[in-house]
Structure formats: structure tokens, C-alpha cells
Write an enzyme that holds these catalytic residues in place. Sequence first.
Site, mmCIF file in Angstrom:
data_model
loop_
_atom_site.group_PDB
_atom_site.id
_atom_site.type_symbol
_atom_site.label_atom_id
_atom_site.label_comp_id
_atom_site.label_asym_id
_atom_site.label_seq_id
_atom_site.Cartn_x
_atom_site.Cartn_y
_atom_site.Cartn_z
ATOM 1 N N HIS A 70 0.531 -1.248 0.274
ATOM 2 C CA HIS A 70 -0.344 0.327 -0.229
ATOM 3 C C HIS A 70 0.857 1.293 0.407
ATOM 4 O O HIS A 70 1.174 1.849 0.843
ATOM 5 C CB HIS A 70 -0.536 -0.309 1.265
ATOM 6 C CG HIS A 70 -1.650 -0.935 1.468
ATOM 7 N ND1 HIS A 70 -2.266 -1.404 2.430
ATOM 8 C CD2 HIS A 70 -2.159 -1.628 -0.040
ATOM 9 C CE1 HIS A 70 -3.856 -2.464 2.491
ATOM 10 N NE2 HIS A 70 -3.057 -2.960 1.023
ATOM 11 N N GLU A 71 1.239 1.637 -0.784
ATOM 12 C CA GLU A 71 2.004 2.734 -1.124
ATOM 13 C C GLU A 71 0.803 4.238 -1.478
ATOM 14 O O GLU A 71 0.070 3.859 -2.472
ATOM 15 C CB GLU A 71 3.104 2.890 -2.462
ATOM 16 C CG GLU A 71 3.335 4.695 -2.565
ATOM 17 C CD GLU A 71 3.789 5.164 -1.405
ATOM 18 O OE1 GLU A 71 5.102 4.430 -1.175
ATOM 19 O OE2 GLU A 71 3.720 6.354 -0.527
ATOM 20 N N HIS A 76 7.086 1.633 5.993
ATOM 21 C CA HIS A 76 8.095 2.733 5.594
ATOM 22 C C HIS A 76 7.425 4.383 5.817
ATOM 23 O O HIS A 76 6.018 4.159 5.554
ATOM 24 C CB HIS A 76 8.358 2.545 4.170
ATOM 25 C CG HIS A 76 9.077 1.279 4.076
ATOM 26 N ND1 HIS A 76 10.175 0.882 3.245
ATOM 27 C CD2 HIS A 76 8.634 -0.516 4.636
ATOM 28 C CE1 HIS A 76 11.357 -0.179 3.110
ATOM 29 N NE2 HIS A 76 9.816 -0.622 3.846
ATOM 30 N N GLU A 113 17.760 1.159 -0.292
ATOM 31 C CA GLU A 113 17.378 1.639 -1.633
ATOM 32 C C GLU A 113 18.325 2.679 -1.675
ATOM 33 O O GLU A 113 18.047 2.984 -3.062
ATOM 34 C CB GLU A 113 16.098 1.769 -1.665
ATOM 35 C CG GLU A 113 15.553 2.963 -0.441
ATOM 36 C CD GLU A 113 14.353 3.115 -0.283
ATOM 37 O OE1 GLU A 113 13.301 2.361 -0.698
ATOM 38 O OE2 GLU A 113 13.760 4.366 0.617
HETATM 39 C C1 NOJ Z 1 9.631 3.579 -0.684
HETATM 40 C C2 NOJ Z 1 10.009 2.615 0.120
HETATM 41 O O1 NOJ Z 1 11.096 2.545 1.129
HETATM 42 C C3 NOJ Z 1 10.170 1.707 -1.940
HETATM 43 O O2 NOJ Z 1 11.047 0.934 -0.377
HETATM 44 C C4 NOJ Z 1 9.550 1.687 -2.144
HETATM 45 O O3 NOJ Z 1 9.747 1.049 -2.858
HETATM 46 C C5 NOJ Z 1 9.030 2.847 -2.422
HETATM 47 N N1 NOJ Z 1 8.630 3.994 -1.676
HETATM 48 C C6 NOJ Z 1 7.712 2.777 -3.347
HETATM 49 O O4 NOJ Z 1 6.541 2.624 -2.746
#
Ligand code: NOJ
Length: 668
Positions: free
Chosen positions: A378-379, A449, A474
Site C-alpha cells: 500500500h503506497e 515505510h 534502496e
Molecule cells: C519507498 C519505500 O521505502 C520503498 O521500499 C518503496 O519501494 C517505494 N517507496 C515505493 O513505494
Amino acid sequence: MVLIASWISTSAIAQTPVASLSSPANTVGVNIYLSPAGEPSYKIFYKGKDLVMNSRLGFELKNQPALSGGFKLVSAKTSKLDQTWEQPWGEEQFIRNHYNQLHLALRETSGSQRKLDVVFRVYDDGIGFRYEFPQQSTLSSIEIVRELTEFNMAADYTAWWTPGQAGNQYEYLYQQSPVSKMGLVHTPVTMKTTDGTFIALHEAALHNYSTMNVTGAAGGKISATLVPISKNMPTAVKIQAPAVTPWRTLQIEDSAADLITNYLTLNLNEPNKLGDVSWIKPAKYVGIWWELHLEKTSWKSGPTHGATTANTKKYIDFAAKHGFAGVLVEGWNKGWDGEWWLPGGGNAFNFYTPTPDFDVEELSRYAKQKGVYIIGHHETGAAIENYESQLDDAFDFLQRYGMKAVKTGYVETGEELVNGLYHHGQFYVNHAQRVIDIAAQHKIAVVAHETVKDTGERRTYPNIISREVARGQEYDAWSADGGNPPNHTAIIPFTRMLSGPMDFTPGAFELTLPSRPKNQVNTTLAKQLALYVVIYSPVQMASDLPEHYEQHPDAFQFIKDVAVDWQTTKPLGGEIGEYVAIARKARASDNWFIGALTNEKARNLTLKLDFLDAGKKYTARIYQDGKNAHYAKNPGSYEIRELDVAHGDEVSLQLAPGGGAAISLIAK
Ligand code: NOJ
């Protein structure tokens, strides 16, 4: 109980304390004072020395006089607890909660005679205190403009910190400076005194309140700085009495390494409120993630889309073949095609409508048949209202398709949510709790996150299993500053990690990144393995692509073997920003695992295996840097050796610059 501590320092005590309390073994003590004007303050001692000098307590309130003076002490009640409790999952199975408590009831002597209680819990390894607003007719709706709490260090200690309210939430490299130079910072902030005592200042049980940042000033003074509700609203917190604040905490140890196993903030959280939590399972996972950050595929739909049925099946097959429980899939839903990271862009996200090329029915069937589950994603783009309006449907969807965990995300530019409220203010804290609650109702674990910092809520709600809340791996894929330098993971075990588990997502085996020529992962391959032990999380990702693991089946074996749930944790040594070595014993077996890593300097470490069970024999498989390994010049060089070891033996490790070592100790 010893109430008046025998070691009370004679230095510069202006007043006689109105109450005192020391810890069970008399290592930590606190004195409470009321000035002639009835202003409450406290002072902390450690092993007979001043640690925190006279520091103010109280509040500034909206539409009310400050709640900070004119008090008398109505009562000072002491109590104690010595109880061992079990974590359903964790870095330590059994935790001792052993403290002496002092509950002070204060009451104004004039005016509306408002009441304020302050409760101190004094442990041998630290102290926590919180305010309580008792039910009372003259103080019911409370708007806190400023919390006046101070933590005035006895000297200008060295501190490790990240900036607060600086535009990128918690995602900064740590800086080191005297307290007087740090400015507004996040907690935990870790400090070292001149005689080598280590202190971590943080908070515990952050519920229905705003996050506490702290501000350093001349001489080592520190004051609480609550995150306001929004830029235009100075109020930080709106609550209704009766209410309690989060605990303000100081974890205190004689070495940096001992901070790693200081469980004070967990102890200050309430016990599990979810009942049977056997459905929450620590797990390792893989997923459609790193390939997105490497720009090999995309979150957005179209020909480059990563979250397709075929690609997801590839990861499910890989997970099933190698024993991973979960497969994370990002970009599976509607909403990724616009500029979702810009303010308002997140309103396009839908949390129960997959893209046409992601056949959720088929994939959930396929995953189940292979004995794995999909981890939902869930972004939100920090568009909280959009997310909240879909929470029921979103979590029904996850449960319907057998997704036992969800990764949430709140990417945004700046410190404000889409609704203009501050990301770490009371509104967001309450939102995060609503997500934890609804997830628990659906038996789903949350890996959050860009969320608010951890303050030990996992004790009360064990389904909040991990968070990011720092620079994770990342950054190595795309950060303009070149990614996380080698000392980053030698700092966070003593800072960020004191707050709780971190979803760092280690496991990069291809360390130079052909699709990201300006970046590379600034570690050796062996250091990537060490991170599985050093950075605690009950969910650990093997973040690299299946094809990169298939090229190194021998090194991949460590990721397959390493446990994610622990009986106990033993720090073997470390200095902040230099190196760290940690041993952990698996909960489900007699096996131990060790992770050791260094900053940019090569280092030899000799580890004494005196923690191993006496009388048992172990096969030690050591994954170490190759002779010429170097995080920048030769990151991929590693060696594996095996030897028989037992309790009391020693193992010597040569860590390359930016390198590390991982050891599995398999009981025979
Ligand atoms: C930031 C998160 O830390 C990362 O893990 C994710 O891939 C991206 N947002 C996209 O939701």
C-alpha cells in the site's frame, strides 16, 4: 526499597529534593525538586555521578495558563515490579521488566488548582517518565502548545543524530557533534559522556500524541520539541483528560554495544492487547522491488511493468524453491501512472483494484499451492484520507487473497502530508494506529515505510512487525550522494535500531549496478550477509534478483539458513560508526548466527565464542571478505571456510574496508 539514594551528589544542588528514587541495584537515581515558585524539575544520577542536571517539567497550553509552576506535592507513592515477559517474536524471547516507580501527584496551590501527575520508572539501565493528566473539572480539553520537558546533560556530550523536520522525514545519514551543535533532531539520539557512558534519549508508547523531537543547546542542554499539528497551527497535541503522555526515556549503558540489548522502551509499553498472535510469523521474503529501484522494470503500467502475473510467478517459484515464505509485489494496483510522489498524486491509488496484467485470483491460488504468500503493498503517496476511505476494502482484499503481511508507504516531498498536517504529528500517529488496528482485525502484519519512528508499540500490537524509518538499502540504488557510506550500518545499530526492527532490505549480491552506473552498493558481499544478523527485523528481505542469487549458491546459503526469530541476542563488541559484532541464537533451533561489520577501515576482530552452549559442538561456516575485497574496488570477493567449534573457542576475522563477515554455527 531504597528511597533516598546514598550517593546523591553534593554538586550544585540548589534545593532539597521533594522525592528521590533509585533503581533496584542503585545504579540509576532520580531526584525531584519543586522550586520556591512550585516549578517541578528532576535530576538523574548514574553510578554516583550527575548525568542529567536539573531539568524542567511541564507544559504550555492554549487558552490556559502554563502548567509548569505554582504546584505543591500532594503525594509521592512508590511501587515496584520485577516481572519477566515473553515476546511472541523478537530479538530476545524473555525480557525482564524490573523497576522502582515513583508516582508524584502535583496540584496547583491557587487559581483553578489543576492537577498534574508525573510517574518515574527507574531501571538499572535507564529511566522513563511520563506525565498523567488526571480527570478533573478544571482541565478537560487540553491543547498542548509546548512540552517544557528538558534533558539537561551534565556536560556537552558527543551525540549521534539525524535532523528533525528537515524535509525528508527520518531518512538521513547520521551526524556526530556535541549536543550543543546538533540543533533540532529526531530521537533516538545517542550520546557518549566524557567518561564513556552511553545514553540514548528516546520515547516509548507514542499513542494519541505528537512525536517528540529534541533540540540541543549550549552546555549540553536539551529540550523537548513536539511536532506541531501543522505549519500554521502551533498546537502540538489535543487530548482529553484523563490522558497520559508517551514515556520520555533514557537508556544508559557502560558500552555502546550494551545499548543493543537494552529493552527499556519495550518494557515501558503495555503488554500485548491482541490476544492470540500465533498467526504473526517472522519470515524471510523476496519480491518485485529491487528491480524497480534498479529501473529494470517499473511500478507504472505498460510494457515495462514489473508486477505482471508472469513475473510474480517467477518470484513465487524462486521463493518456493529456496524456502522463502513471502513474495512482495509493488506496483500491482491502480494509481502508479501519474506523479504519485507529488502532493495529491497519491489520491489516484486504489488498494483493491489490480492492474489488468496482475491476475490476483490466479496468483493467490498459485502462491498457496506453492506454500508461499504474497505480501501486499500500500503506497499511499502520503494521501492519508484517500487511504483511510479504502481501509476496509483494502484489508478485506488482502485477507481474501491470503496475503499475511502488507508493506505500507508514505512517500512525500517535504514534511507535510497531503492534507497539510505534519507527517510526525498527532494526526499521523493516530492514522498509523488505525492501520495497525484494522490490520490486526484481518490478521495481517504491517511493515511500514516512511511511517513514524518506532517507540516499542510492537509489545502491545505485535502485528506492527517492522518499519523502515531510516535510510535503507534502496539509497544505494539511486541516491545522488552515492548511497549509504560504509559507516552507515556501523552507526544505526547504536541509534535507529534502538527504536525497533528495521526493514533495511539487505542481500545485494550484484554490488556494482550496471543499470545505475552512478551508484553502487557500498559494501562487500560478505557485509551484505552480516546485515541479516546485525540489523534486526523479524521480516528480512533477500532483496536482489533471483538470477543474482543463482550465480552465488554458496553465499546464498547463508541467507537461506539465517534465522529471523531469536531466543537471545549477545552483542560481541562495537563502537559507534566503527564496527559492530552481534551473535544471536535462533528460537527454533540450537543454531547461532553472527554478523560483524566495519566502516571504511579494514579491521581484524577476534570473537570469543563463550556464549555457545557448553558441551555442544557446532559447525561454523564463515562467510568472509576475500583477500583483496574492498567495498568500492572489489566488493564481490568473498571466501567461505568451515571449522568445528565449541564453547570458549575463538574465531579470527579479517574485515576488508567496508566489509564484514557472517557466521552460521550449526549445532551438531
Ligand atoms: C519507498 C519505500 O521505502 C520503498 O521500499 C518503496 O519501494 C517505494 N517507496 C515505493 O513505494
